[in-house]
Design a protein around this motif. Structure first.
Motif, PDB file in Angstrom:
ATOM      1  N   ALA A 339      -2.377  13.176  -5.629  1.00 27.34           N
ATOM      2  CA  ALA A 339      -3.758  12.692  -5.745  1.00 27.34           C
ATOM      3  C   ALA A 339      -4.299  12.254  -4.389  1.00 27.34           C
ATOM      4  CB  ALA A 339      -3.823  11.541  -6.740  1.00 27.34           C
ATOM      5  N   VAL A 340      -3.427  11.690  -3.551  1.00 29.62           N
ATOM      6  CA  VAL A 340      -3.854  11.225  -2.230  1.00 29.62           C
ATOM      7  C   VAL A 340      -4.201  12.400  -1.329  1.00 29.62           C
ATOM      8  CG1 VAL A 340      -3.122   9.973  -0.158  1.00 29.62           C
ATOM      9  CG2 VAL A 340      -2.483   9.127  -2.426  1.00 29.62           C
ATOM     10  N   TYR A 341      -3.396  13.467  -1.392  1.00 33.40           N
ATOM     11  CA  TYR A 341      -3.520  14.545  -0.422  1.00 33.40           C
ATOM     12  C   TYR A 341      -4.282  15.768  -0.944  1.00 33.40           C
ATOM     13  CZ  TYR A 341      -0.315  11.844   2.379  1.00 33.40           C
ATOM     14  OH  TYR A 341       0.246  10.824   3.124  1.00 33.40           O
ATOM     15  N   SER A 342      -4.402  15.907  -2.247  1.00 38.89           N
ATOM     16  CA  SER A 342      -5.109  17.069  -2.793  1.00 38.89           C
ATOM     17  C   SER A 342      -6.364  16.695  -3.562  1.00 38.89           C
ATOM     18  CB  SER A 342      -4.181  17.869  -3.709  1.00 38.89           C
ATOM     19  OG  SER A 342      -3.100  18.391  -2.985  1.00 38.89           O
ATOM     20  N   GLY A 343      -6.536  15.416  -3.869  1.00 36.90           N
ATOM     21  CA  GLY A 343      -7.757  14.975  -4.522  1.00 36.90           C
ATOM     22  C   GLY A 343      -7.545  14.468  -5.928  1.00 36.90           C
ATOM     23  N   VAL A 344      -8.386  13.504  -6.294  1.00 34.43           N
ATOM     24  CA  VAL A 344      -8.299  12.878  -7.605  1.00 34.43           C
ATOM     25  C   VAL A 344      -8.572  13.872  -8.740  1.00 34.43           C
ATOM     26  CG1 VAL A 344      -9.355  11.145  -9.118  1.00 34.43           C
ATOM     27  CG2 VAL A 344      -8.767  10.559  -6.758  1.00 34.43           C
ATOM     28  N   PRO A 345      -9.594  14.751  -8.625  1.00 32.03           N
ATOM     29  CA  PRO A 345      -9.818  15.691  -9.729  1.00 32.03           C
ATOM     30  C   PRO A 345      -8.612  16.582 -10.004  1.00 32.03           C
ATOM     31  CG  PRO A 345     -11.739  15.625  -8.300  1.00 32.03           C
ATOM     32  CD  PRO A 345     -10.661  14.860  -7.599  1.00 32.03           C
ATOM     33  N   VAL A 346      -7.921  17.010  -8.935  1.00 38.27           N
ATOM     34  CA  VAL A 346      -6.721  17.828  -9.114  1.00 38.27           C
ATOM     35  C   VAL A 346      -5.662  17.048  -9.885  1.00 38.27           C
ATOM     36  CG1 VAL A 346      -4.785  18.915  -7.916  1.00 38.27           C
ATOM     37  CG2 VAL A 346      -7.112  19.272  -7.097  1.00 38.27           C
ATOM     38  N   ALA A 347      -5.422  15.817  -9.461  1.00 38.55           N
ATOM     39  CA  ALA A 347      -4.401  15.001 -10.111  1.00 38.55           C
ATOM     40  C   ALA A 347      -4.787  14.664 -11.548  1.00 38.55           C
ATOM     41  CB  ALA A 347      -4.158  13.735  -9.312  1.00 38.55           C
ATOM     42  N   ASN A 348      -6.068  14.393 -11.776  1.00 37.23           N
ATOM     43  CA  ASN A 348      -6.521  14.042 -13.120  1.00 37.23           C
ATOM     44  C   ASN A 348      -6.228  15.176 -14.093  1.00 37.23           C
ATOM     45  OD1 ASN A 348      -7.951  12.212 -14.930  1.00 37.23           O
ATOM     46  ND2 ASN A 348      -9.562  13.763 -14.944  1.00 37.23           N
ATOM     47  N   HIS A 349      -6.506  16.412 -13.668  1.00 44.52           N
ATOM     48  CA  HIS A 349      -6.232  17.573 -14.516  1.00 44.52           C
ATOM     49  C   HIS A 349      -4.730  17.764 -14.706  1.00 44.52           C
ATOM     50  CE1 HIS A 349      -6.857  21.338 -16.497  1.00 44.52           C
ATOM     51  NE2 HIS A 349      -6.320  22.063 -15.529  1.00 44.52           N
ATOM     52  N   ALA A 350      -3.971  17.536 -13.637  1.00 39.76           N
ATOM     53  CA  ALA A 350      -2.524  17.705 -13.729  1.00 39.76           C
ATOM     54  C   ALA A 350      -1.904  16.678 -14.664  1.00 39.76           C
ATOM     55  CB  ALA A 350      -1.904  17.594 -12.344  1.00 39.76           C
ATOM     56  N   TYR A 351      -2.418  15.433 -14.645  1.00 39.81           N
ATOM     57  CA  TYR A 351      -1.913  14.419 -15.576  1.00 39.81           C
ATOM     58  C   TYR A 351      -2.105  14.875 -17.024  1.00 39.81           C
ATOM     59  CZ  TYR A 351      -0.886  10.589 -12.329  1.00 39.81           C
ATOM     60  OH  TYR A 351      -0.319   9.797 -11.362  1.00 39.81           O
ATOM     61  N   ALA A 352      -3.260  15.474 -17.317  1.00 36.97           N
ATOM     62  CA  ALA A 352      -3.525  15.927 -18.682  1.00 36.97           C
ATOM     63  C   ALA A 352      -2.562  17.044 -19.074  1.00 36.97           C
ATOM     64  CB  ALA A 352      -4.969  16.411 -18.794  1.00 36.97           C
ATOM     65  N   LEU A 353      -2.338  17.981 -18.158  1.00 38.16           N
ATOM     66  CA  LEU A 353      -1.424  19.082 -18.455  1.00 38.16           C
ATOM     67  C   LEU A 353       0.010  18.582 -18.633  1.00 38.16           C
ATOM     68  CD1 LEU A 353      -2.718  21.745 -15.897  1.00 38.16           C
ATOM     69  CD2 LEU A 353      -3.115  21.721 -18.356  1.00 38.16           C
ATOM     70  N   ALA A 354       0.430  17.683 -17.755  1.00 41.64           N
ATOM     71  CA  ALA A 354       1.791  17.159 -17.834  1.00 41.64           C
ATOM     72  C   ALA A 354       1.986  16.356 -19.110  1.00 41.64           C
ATOM     73  CB  ALA A 354       2.096  16.299 -16.620  1.00 41.64           C
ATOM     74  N   THR A 355       0.950  15.624 -19.515  1.00 40.41           N
ATOM     75  CA  THR A 355       1.048  14.822 -20.740  1.00 40.41           C
ATOM     76  C   THR A 355       1.298  15.717 -21.953  1.00 40.41           C
ATOM     77  OG1 THR A 355      -0.367  13.076 -19.841  1.00 40.41           O
ATOM     78  CG2 THR A 355      -0.171  13.189 -22.240  1.00 40.41           C
ATOM     79  N   GLU A 356       0.639  16.892 -21.996  1.00 43.72           N
ATOM     80  CA  GLU A 356       0.860  17.822 -23.106  1.00 43.72           C
ATOM     81  C   GLU A 356       2.333  18.218 -23.195  1.00 43.72           C
ATOM     82  OE1 GLU A 356      -1.581  21.253 -22.847  1.00 43.72           O
ATOM     83  OE2 GLU A 356      -3.474  20.147 -22.843  1.00 43.72           O
ATOM     84  N   VAL A 357       2.917  18.531 -22.034  1.00 46.35           N
ATOM     85  CA  VAL A 357       4.313  18.961 -22.016  1.00 46.35           C
ATOM     86  C   VAL A 357       5.237  17.812 -22.395  1.00 46.35           C
ATOM     87  CG1 VAL A 357       6.188  19.813 -20.566  1.00 46.35           C
ATOM     88  CG2 VAL A 357       3.867  20.742 -20.298  1.00 46.35           C
ATOM     89  N   LEU A 358       5.032  16.661 -21.797  1.00 50.34           N
ATOM     90  CA  LEU A 358       5.927  15.516 -22.040  1.00 50.34           C
ATOM     91  C   LEU A 358       5.807  15.011 -23.468  1.00 50.34           C
ATOM     92  CD1 LEU A 358       5.385  13.622 -18.665  1.00 50.34           C
ATOM     93  CD2 LEU A 358       7.326  15.063 -19.320  1.00 50.34           C
ATOM     94  N   ARG A 359       4.611  15.104 -24.040  1.00 46.12           N
ATOM     95  CA  ARG A 359       4.444  14.699 -25.430  1.00 46.12           C
ATOM     96  C   ARG A 359       5.196  15.667 -26.352  1.00 46.12           C
ATOM     97  NH1 ARG A 359      -1.109  13.911 -25.883  1.00 46.12           N
ATOM     98  NH2 ARG A 359      -0.787  11.717 -25.373  1.00 46.12           N
TER      99      ARG A 359
END
Length: 364
Positions: A339-359
């Protein structure tokens, strides 16, 4: 590649489309089958005779050694070659076959029937064991029927006599392998127990062998389940190619068998070279390097994939990261760092995708 009794070289069409991308492929046809003549003989034909047919063909083509792949009687010939002409054989793949197939009277009766009444007299009984009841491709069935009826009765009869007199069991311990045995789970002609017998005997002699069962397949598994048979053959034959064995092992360990099997079964002549490329170079050369452990490589891969927006690959590698030993807390730290180096929008989307997998994995 040797085909089944009553078929011709086209039985292997689905497999050859991919195998020929990597290998010189020779399909031979049995005596009286396809374009092969049926030599007259006063003495019953043996598996040794058919095996020597293959040796003579190899000599004619200038082939010193080759992988031997065979289905049914083709598999019997492959085993005979591995036993008696090991200097001509690399790897062996035996599909829906056996080392011994009694009773002899059955085969001698069948030989007499086709000599007297022709191929049509036995078609219904033969095809009943070729496919499972779920196989509904009428066009394939009809093509196979036409091929069967075109076989010269004398050539078919000679091959029946070869099976009647065959017992390869005493010499299986001489087979060094590696041997792959594929068995159709619903095959009534050469059931999985016969494949197990071959594997056990080769292993007992100190050779290498393994058994794979093909689901929803009877005797002509290469036709009924072409993608599965092709994948298993490629896995087996490619193991000697530089980088491929190590790459496939790591690829399976990181991504899981289910994912890799799906990728292999979806291989086409268009993407075959690409699949081979990523197995040998990405997984065989890069992922096996000692400079970084797999946990570190997973962290780097997650960061790159989320930054580049490759959503499907990112989710696949979240699962891979868990398999490689990263914890949920460590995956969270990777996402926060990006999120620091690639941007908050990138990280925000990645958190959603990762949450699907981890759930889905029951971890959040």
């Amino acid at each position: 590649m040797g085909s089944s009794l009553g078929t011709d070289r086209h039985m292997w069409d689905a497999q050859v489309r991919l195998l020929e991308r990597r290998y010189r492929v020779v399909r031979y046809e049995l005596r009286g089958h396809g374009r092969s003549a049926s030599p007259r003989t006063d003495a019953p034909t043996t598996i040794a005779d058919l095996g020597e047919d293959v040796v003579r063909l190899m000599d004619h083509l200038g082939i010193e050694r080759a992988h031997q792949v065979g289905l049914s009687i083709g598999g019997m010939i492959a085993l005979w070659l591995a036993e008696h002409r090991p200097e001509r054989v690399h790897r062996v793949a035996v599909v829906c076959s056996a080392a011994y197939l009694p009773p002899a009277e059955k085969w001698l009766t069948r030989a007499a029937t086709v000599r007297e009444q022709g191929m049509g007299a036995i078609w219904d009984g033969v095809v009943a064991g070729w496919f499972t009841e779920t196989f509904a491709d009428d066009a394939v069935r009809e093509r196979m029927r036409q091929t069967f009826l075109a076989v010269e009765p004398e050539g078919y009869a000679q091959c029946c006599e070869a099976i009647a007199g065959m017992d390869l069991r005493p010499d299986l311990a001489r087979v060094a392998g590696p041997v792959l045995v594929l068995a159709g789970r619903q095959d009534p002609a050469t059931p999985p127990s016969m494949g197990e017998e071959v594997v056990d005997a080769v292993l007992a002699g100190g050779g290498q062998a393994r058994l794979e069962l093909v689901d929803d397949a009877a005797h002509i598994a290469a036709v009924q389940r072409p993608a599965t048979v092709t994948r298993l053959l490629l896995d087996h034959l490619d193991a000697d190619r530089p980088g491929h064995a190590a790459g496939m092992r790591v690829r399976r360990e990181v991504l899981g068998d289910a994912h890799v099997d799906r990728a292999q079964e979806s291989t086409t002549p268009l993407n075959a070279d690409f699949q081979d490329f990523i197995t040998r170079y990405a997984w065989g050369d890069v992922w096996t390097r000692p400079g970084l452990d797999r946990r570190m490589r997973s962290a780097i891969t997650l960061a790159l994939l989320m930054t580049l927006g490759h959503d499907g690959e990112f989710q696949m590698h979240v699962r891979a990261a868990l398999r490689n030993g990263l914890t949920v807390d460590e995956i969270r730290e990777v996402l926060l760092h990006v999120a620091v180096y690639s941007g908050v929008p990138v990280a925000n989307h990645a958190y959603a995708l990762a949450t699907e997998v981890l759930r889905a994995e029951g971890l959040v």
